[in-house]
Design a protein around this motif. Structure first.
Motif, short mmCIF file in Angstrom:
data_model
loop_
_atom_site.label_atom_id
_atom_site.label_comp_id
_atom_site.label_asym_id
_atom_site.label_seq_id
_atom_site.Cartn_x
_atom_site.Cartn_y
_atom_site.Cartn_z
N GLN A 11 0.87 -1.21 0.11
CA GLN A 11 0.00 -0.05 0.07
C GLN A 11 0.88 1.35 -0.03
O GLN A 11 2.04 1.31 0.48
N LYS A 12 0.42 2.26 -0.61
CA LYS A 12 1.18 3.64 -0.63
C LYS A 12 0.16 4.72 -0.61
O LYS A 12 -0.81 4.83 -1.61
N ASN A 13 0.06 5.71 0.18
CA ASN A 13 -0.51 6.86 0.42
C ASN A 13 0.35 8.08 -0.05
O ASN A 13 1.55 8.12 0.38
N PHE A 14 -0.37 9.03 -0.64
CA PHE A 14 0.52 10.34 -0.98
C PHE A 14 -0.49 11.47 -0.30
O PHE A 14 -1.58 11.62 -0.78
N GLY A 15 -0.03 11.61 1.24
CA GLY A 15 -1.29 12.56 1.86
C GLY A 15 -2.37 11.70 2.07
O GLY A 15 -2.37 10.51 2.54
N LYS A 16 -3.60 12.19 1.65
CA LYS A 16 -5.02 11.65 1.85
C LYS A 16 -5.24 10.75 0.52
O LYS A 16 -6.32 9.85 0.51
N ALA A 17 -4.32 10.84 -0.54
CA ALA A 17 -4.60 10.02 -1.69
C ALA A 17 -4.07 8.65 -1.70
O ALA A 17 -2.83 8.68 -1.41
N LYS A 18 -5.06 7.51 -2.03
CA LYS A 18 -4.27 6.25 -2.07
C LYS A 18 -3.84 5.99 -3.36
O LYS A 18 -4.62 5.78 -4.29
N ILE A 36 0.63 -4.09 -16.59
CA ILE A 36 -0.03 -3.15 -17.75
C ILE A 36 -1.04 -2.41 -16.85
O ILE A 36 -1.76 -3.10 -15.83
N GLY A 37 -1.58 -1.30 -17.17
CA GLY A 37 -2.71 -0.29 -16.61
C GLY A 37 -2.53 1.00 -17.10
O GLY A 37 -1.47 1.37 -17.80
N PRO A 38 -3.54 1.59 -17.27
CA PRO A 38 -3.59 3.06 -17.68
C PRO A 38 -3.00 4.06 -17.10
O PRO A 38 -2.26 3.64 -15.90
N ASN A 39 -2.68 5.18 -17.34
CA ASN A 39 -1.90 6.21 -16.48
C ASN A 39 -2.60 6.37 -15.09
O ASN A 39 -3.82 6.52 -15.37
N GLY A 40 -1.80 6.40 -14.12
CA GLY A 40 -2.58 6.80 -12.91
C GLY A 40 -3.02 5.63 -12.19
O GLY A 40 -3.57 5.46 -11.06
N SER A 41 -2.66 4.41 -12.90
CA SER A 41 -3.15 3.06 -12.13
C SER A 41 -2.23 2.59 -11.18
O SER A 41 -2.67 1.88 -10.22
N LYS A 43 1.23 1.96 -11.79
CA LYS A 43 2.53 1.05 -12.11
C LYS A 43 3.93 1.54 -11.74
O LYS A 43 4.75 0.89 -11.13
N SER A 44 4.08 2.81 -12.06
CA SER A 44 5.09 3.75 -11.87
C SER A 44 5.38 3.70 -10.37
O SER A 44 6.62 3.48 -9.94
N THR A 45 4.45 4.05 -9.47
CA THR A 45 4.76 3.86 -8.17
C THR A 45 4.84 2.64 -7.59
O THR A 45 5.93 2.50 -6.83
N THR A 46 4.46 1.69 -8.19
CA THR A 46 4.87 0.11 -7.57
C THR A 46 6.43 -0.03 -8.02
O THR A 46 7.18 -0.65 -7.35
N ILE A 47 6.79 0.42 -9.36
CA ILE A 47 8.33 0.25 -9.70
C ILE A 47 9.15 1.16 -8.93
O ILE A 47 10.14 0.68 -8.37
N VAL A 201 0.16 -8.96 -15.26
CA VAL A 201 -0.43 -8.60 -14.44
C VAL A 201 -1.21 -7.07 -14.49
O VAL A 201 -0.46 -6.41 -15.34
N ILE A 202 -2.33 -7.01 -14.36
CA ILE A 202 -3.32 -5.85 -14.79
C ILE A 202 -3.51 -5.29 -13.48
O ILE A 202 -4.20 -5.93 -12.53
N ILE A 203 -3.32 -3.95 -13.50
CA ILE A 203 -3.41 -3.14 -12.28
C ILE A 203 -4.40 -2.00 -12.83
O ILE A 203 -4.51 -1.80 -13.70
N ARG A 204 -5.37 -1.77 -11.61
CA ARG A 204 -6.52 -0.91 -11.83
C ARG A 204 -6.68 0.00 -10.59
O ARG A 204 -6.86 -0.76 -9.53
N GLN A 205 -6.41 1.22 -10.51
CA GLN A 205 -6.78 2.18 -9.26
C GLN A 205 -5.98 1.60 -8.09
O GLN A 205 -6.65 1.44 -7.07
N GLY A 206 -4.80 1.01 -8.36
CA GLY A 206 -3.79 1.06 -7.31
C GLY A 206 -4.22 -0.62 -6.94
O GLY A 206 -3.58 -1.13 -5.67
N GLU A 207 -4.82 -1.47 -7.31
CA GLU A 207 -4.96 -2.86 -7.19
C GLU A 207 -4.98 -3.78 -8.28
O GLU A 207 -5.28 -3.39 -9.40
#
Length: 293
Positions: A11-18, A36-41, A43-47, A201-207
């Motif tokens: 899990q990762k939060n940036f302030g109140k944003a999950k 894979i996943g769209p921008n903002g899903s 991916k880069s945060t996980t990496i 691995v398909i990621i959507r909205q942080g899951e």
């Protein structure tokens, strides 16, 4: 096989944003995993968490059995990484930057470096400030591929490359794969992932919403069928497992659920079939299933 990367409930939060709420997946030795996943899903945060650049709020993340945050320096000795937008020192030439990257990593094969410079058609004598985005990506790719690492992490690595260079990159990834290297490939080019990945691995909205091989995932969705028969093909519209039926004379196109294929074939067999083509869903079909609407 040995797990090279192990991510559990991160899990990762940036302030109140999950940004990440539950990310779990593994990469085994010699495995290519498409992420894979769209921008903002996420991916880069996980990496970035895997690289030890940012700290997770919860969950576990390990590479080579070591915690990615506590042991990042030791882990980095055995990995190569290429981001989606490579930033370079403008006053240095491409060749100087590649050599600097190799020196910072502590090694690198100079013969392979020269081979890759020629293969990717990079002018190493030009200053980096004159490079296009595609050429900046080439510098990052050449530096990463010149090092004999155990894990390669590519985050949109072919962004800005033309189709020929994309193809060369894919061939290099296949070479790494055949050499038993582990690869995490985050890419917006689904055909690239479909060609290279052992697992998706398909990621959507942080899951993570789906994980598995393409064959495993294809069993969860429908194939596209095109058929032609001498009999009345309209009879196929009422067969169990047939969806989206469209008819054009003695031809029909429809989607078929995997678990009903036997019934569909039996029904088609009664119509004196001249043509029956069944195509499994593409990775794009699987991807869009999670993002439509």
């Amino acid at each position: 096989m040995t797990e090279v990367v192990k991510v559990e409930g991160v899990q990762k939060n940036f302030g109140k944003a999950k940004a990440l709420s539950d990310v779990t997946f593994t990469i085994k030795a010699g495995e290519v995993v498409g992420f894979i996943g769209p921008n903002g899903s996420g991916k880069s945060t996980t990496i970035r968490i895997l690289l030890g650049i940012i700290k997770r709020n919860a969950g576990n993340a390990e590479i080579f059995g070591k915690d990615v945050w506590k042991n990042s320096l030791e882990i980095h000795k055995r990995i190569s990484y290429v981001p989606g937008d490579v930033n370079l020192w403008g006053s240095l030439t491409g060749g100087e930057i590649i050599d600097l990257f190799l020196k910072l990593h502590g090694g690198g094969n100079k013969e392979r470096r020269d081979y890759l410079i020629e293969r990717f058609e990079l002018d190493p004598k030009k200053k980096a400030k004159s490079y296009s985005k595609g050429n900046r990506q080439k510098v990052g790719l050449i530096a990463a591929l010149s090092v004999d690492s155990d894990l390669y992490i590519f985050d949109e690595p072919t962004s800005g490359l033309d189709p020929l260079m994309e193809s060369i990159f894919q061939e290099e990834v296949e070479r790494l794969k055949s050499a038993g290297k582990s690869i995490l490939l985050s890419s917006h080019i689904l055909s690239e992932v479909e060609r290279l990945a052992d697992k998706v691995v398909i990621i959507r909205q942080g899951e993570i919403v789906e994980t598995g091989t393409l064959e495993e995932m294809r069993h969860l969705t429908r194939s596209t069928v095109e058929m032609e028969a001498d009999g009345d093909v309209s009879a196929m519209a009422d067969v169990a497992g047939v969806f989206g039926f469209e008819q054009d004379g003695n031809k029909a196109t429809f989607s078929a659920e995997q678990q009903h294929l036997n019934e569909i074939l039996l029904a088609a067999g009664k119509l004196d079939v001249k043509k029956f083509d069944s195509s499994p869903p593409t990775l794009e079909d699987l991807f869009m299933r999670h993002y439509e609407g």
